[in-house]
Design a protein around this motif. Structure first.
Motif, mmCIF file in Angstrom:
data_model
loop_
_atom_site.group_PDB
_atom_site.id
_atom_site.type_symbol
_atom_site.label_atom_id
_atom_site.label_comp_id
_atom_site.label_asym_id
_atom_site.label_seq_id
_atom_site.Cartn_x
_atom_site.Cartn_y
_atom_site.Cartn_z
ATOM 1 N N ARG A 212 0.867 -1.179 0.000
ATOM 2 C CA ARG A 212 0.000 0.000 0.000
ATOM 3 C C ARG A 212 0.907 1.232 0.000
ATOM 4 O O ARG A 212 1.473 1.591 1.032
ATOM 5 C CB ARG A 212 -0.905 -0.003 1.239
ATOM 6 C CG ARG A 212 -1.865 -1.175 1.312
ATOM 7 C CD ARG A 212 -2.549 -1.263 2.681
ATOM 8 N NE ARG A 212 -1.631 -1.743 3.712
ATOM 9 C CZ ARG A 212 -1.905 -1.705 5.016
ATOM 10 N NH1 ARG A 212 -3.040 -1.172 5.452
ATOM 11 N NH2 ARG A 212 -1.036 -2.179 5.892
ATOM 12 N N LEU A 213 1.058 1.854 -1.138
ATOM 13 C CA LEU A 213 2.003 2.961 -1.283
ATOM 14 C C LEU A 213 1.266 4.285 -1.468
ATOM 15 O O LEU A 213 0.380 4.405 -2.312
ATOM 16 C CB LEU A 213 2.920 2.718 -2.479
ATOM 17 C CG LEU A 213 3.944 3.824 -2.791
ATOM 18 C CD1 LEU A 213 4.943 3.989 -1.647
ATOM 19 C CD2 LEU A 213 4.671 3.517 -4.099
ATOM 20 N N VAL A 214 1.661 5.281 -0.666
ATOM 21 C CA VAL A 214 1.130 6.637 -0.803
ATOM 22 C C VAL A 214 2.299 7.610 -0.868
ATOM 23 O O VAL A 214 3.422 7.283 -0.485
ATOM 24 C CB VAL A 214 0.196 7.010 0.372
ATOM 25 C CG1 VAL A 214 -0.956 6.027 0.480
ATOM 26 C CG2 VAL A 214 0.968 7.095 1.683
ATOM 27 N N GLN A 215 2.016 8.820 -1.341
ATOM 28 C CA GLN A 215 3.043 9.860 -1.434
ATOM 29 C C GLN A 215 2.602 11.059 -0.603
ATOM 30 O O GLN A 215 1.449 11.495 -0.683
ATOM 31 C CB GLN A 215 3.246 10.275 -2.891
ATOM 32 C CG GLN A 215 3.782 9.161 -3.771
ATOM 33 C CD GLN A 215 3.822 9.560 -5.241
ATOM 34 O OE1 GLN A 215 2.853 10.112 -5.767
ATOM 35 N NE2 GLN A 215 4.933 9.283 -5.898
ATOM 36 N N ASN A 227 -2.316 -4.928 8.278
ATOM 37 C CA ASN A 227 -2.425 -5.941 7.230
ATOM 38 C C ASN A 227 -1.018 -6.499 6.992
ATOM 39 O O ASN A 227 -0.280 -6.004 6.134
ATOM 40 C CB ASN A 227 -2.998 -5.352 5.944
ATOM 41 C CG ASN A 227 -3.248 -6.417 4.877
ATOM 42 O OD1 ASN A 227 -2.775 -7.558 4.990
ATOM 43 N ND2 ASN A 227 -3.989 -6.061 3.839
ATOM 44 N N PRO A 228 -0.625 -7.518 7.762
ATOM 45 C CA PRO A 228 0.745 -8.055 7.664
ATOM 46 C C PRO A 228 1.136 -8.509 6.271
ATOM 47 O O PRO A 228 2.321 -8.508 5.927
ATOM 48 C CB PRO A 228 0.714 -9.238 8.645
ATOM 49 C CG PRO A 228 -0.398 -8.930 9.583
ATOM 50 C CD PRO A 228 -1.424 -8.215 8.773
ATOM 51 N N GLU A 229 0.160 -8.884 5.477
ATOM 52 C CA GLU A 229 0.463 -9.377 4.133
ATOM 53 C C GLU A 229 0.645 -8.251 3.122
ATOM 54 O O GLU A 229 1.080 -8.509 1.995
ATOM 55 C CB GLU A 229 -0.656 -10.319 3.664
ATOM 56 C CG GLU A 229 -0.798 -11.567 4.533
ATOM 57 C CD GLU A 229 -1.911 -12.472 4.059
ATOM 58 O OE1 GLU A 229 -2.621 -12.080 3.091
ATOM 59 O OE2 GLU A 229 -2.075 -13.554 4.643
ATOM 60 N N LYS A 230 0.312 -7.034 3.529
ATOM 61 C CA LYS A 230 0.417 -5.920 2.585
ATOM 62 C C LYS A 230 0.950 -4.692 3.339
ATOM 63 O O LYS A 230 0.186 -3.875 3.859
ATOM 64 C CB LYS A 230 -0.952 -5.620 1.966
ATOM 65 C CG LYS A 230 -0.907 -4.634 0.819
ATOM 66 C CD LYS A 230 -2.292 -4.459 0.189
ATOM 67 C CE LYS A 230 -2.724 -5.721 -0.552
ATOM 68 N NZ LYS A 230 -3.971 -5.494 -1.324
#
Length: 381
Positions: A212-215, A227-230
């Motif tokens: 999950r990438l934000v800027q 969310n350990p998987e993401k």
């Protein structure tokens, strides 16, 4: 020790932060704070007894409204000294500003009010929605996601129920705040983000893939959904990356400051900056000086989180740093006249009152004067 230094040391001790050496200096400092040598101009200032009595009454009223605290050894004599000092300061201000009183009253009438919840949502197609003015309810549909504004003034992302929406591509949105603005966003994964003034966050309408990438630009406080998987990642102005699984942290990253401050409140985060990888523990702050190096130290969490809690918390803070924050929040320009770079401030005040309260506190604790000219604040010796 000057009277200004005496006040600062007194405020420090009031908050329980002074050392044994500080207490010794307070014991040794002698000053009668007498007003006997102060010339009183009856024609300009009016009746001396009435003016001084009025100042005393205001001081006493202010004291009575404060929550009672256990007095410490130094507070009683200091309280008396500070009271007399404040009276002297009040008289001094009357003396030095009476000729400009009408002009000052005009300036005060045009109050510079505090910032508020306002932001712009920019959709993937470039369309912009002013979140302050738009009605509550559904705002738009982006990819597989429906965007809505809630009754309490934040925007949320929910899966779309429109038929055929599952085949749509993920698109990116940006929420940005202006000077004098702040806003709360609930991201598609349920994470909460609070944006401070002159800040923006860019994120996908739906978090697909392995991360999950934000800027981020500016300042924001994050409460990340686990969310350990993401893992959740924040790209900070292209100069630093933060990786978390589920945690609470604050990031301050204004380009003009040439540094990135990351403060961890809960959980753990990993920072990638200046070819280093470091982990923070709760209560630590990482200061990434873009012109030098990366350092980690204990944070003053109360001061870091003050903006989100609606406060200005000043614990030995440099005047220019305070006014930088005030400039962003009140949407004003700040000008300095004379040497004010070494002024340090103490105190706590509401961020939601007009700027006059902040300036009055600065004037009392730092012996500075101020002037408001439109949306320009001038601080001077």
């Amino acid at each position: 020790m000057t009277r200004e230094e005496y006040i600062l040391l007194y405020e420090k001790c009031i908050q329980g932060k002074c050392t044994a050496e500080d207490k010794r200096e307070l014991d040794e400092y002698q000053d009668d704070f007498s007003l006997d040598n102060l010339y009183w101009d009856e024609d300009r200032l009016g009746d001396e007894h009435q003016i001084t009595s009025s100042i005393y009454r205001k001081l006493q009223k202010s004291i009575k409204h404060q929550r009672p605290k256990k007095l410490q050894w130094y507070k009683l004599p200091l309280a008396a000294a500070i009271t007399l000092m404040t009276v002297a300061a009040g008289i001094y201000l009357y003396f030095n500003t009476s000729s400009d009183r009408t002009k000052q009253q005009t300036q005060i009438a045009d109050k510079i009010v505090a910032g508020s919840n306002k932001a712009i949502l920019t959709l993937s197609d470039g369309k912009q929605i002013a979140l302050t003015d738009v009605n509550n309810g559904e705002l738009a549909e982006q990819g597989n996601t429906r965007i809505s504004k809630t009754a309490d003034g934040k925007i949320i992302y929910e899966p779309s129920t429109t038929s055929g929406s599952s085949g749509k591509a993920v698109v990116y949105n940006t929420v940005s705040t202006p000077r004098g603005g702040q806003f709360q966003v609930v991201l598609p994964d349920g994470s909460h983000v609070w944006l401070n003034s002159i800040s923006s966050i860019t994120y996908p309408s739906n978090f697909s893939g392995k991360e999950r990438l934000v800027q981020l630009k500016g300042e924001a406080y994050f409460e990340i959904a686990k969310n350990p998987e993401k893992p959740f990642k924040v790209d900070v102005i292209g100069k630093q990356q933060i990786e978390v699984l589920g945690t609470h942290f604050n990031v301050e990253a204004y380009l003009e400051d040439h540094e990135i401050k990351t403060t961890l409140l809960e959980g753990s985060v990993k920072l990638l900056a200046q070819n280093k990888e470091v982990k923070l523990k709760p209560g630590q702050i990482a200061v990434n000086d873009l012109n030098r190096n990366l350092t980690i130290k204990q944070a003053d969490v109360e001061e870091v989180m003050a903006w989100k809690n609606g406060l200005f918390v000043l614990n030995d803070v440099n005047l220019k740093d305070v006014m930088k924050k005030a400039s962003r929040w009140y949407d004003v320009d700040v000008e300095y006249q004379g040497n004010v770079s070494n002024k340090k401030l103490w105190g706590t005040m509401s961020r939601y009152k007009d700027i006059t309260e902040l300036l009055e506190n600065i004037a009392i604790t730092s012996s500075l004067r101020y002037k408001i000219d439109g949306r320009r604040v001038i601080l001077m010796n």
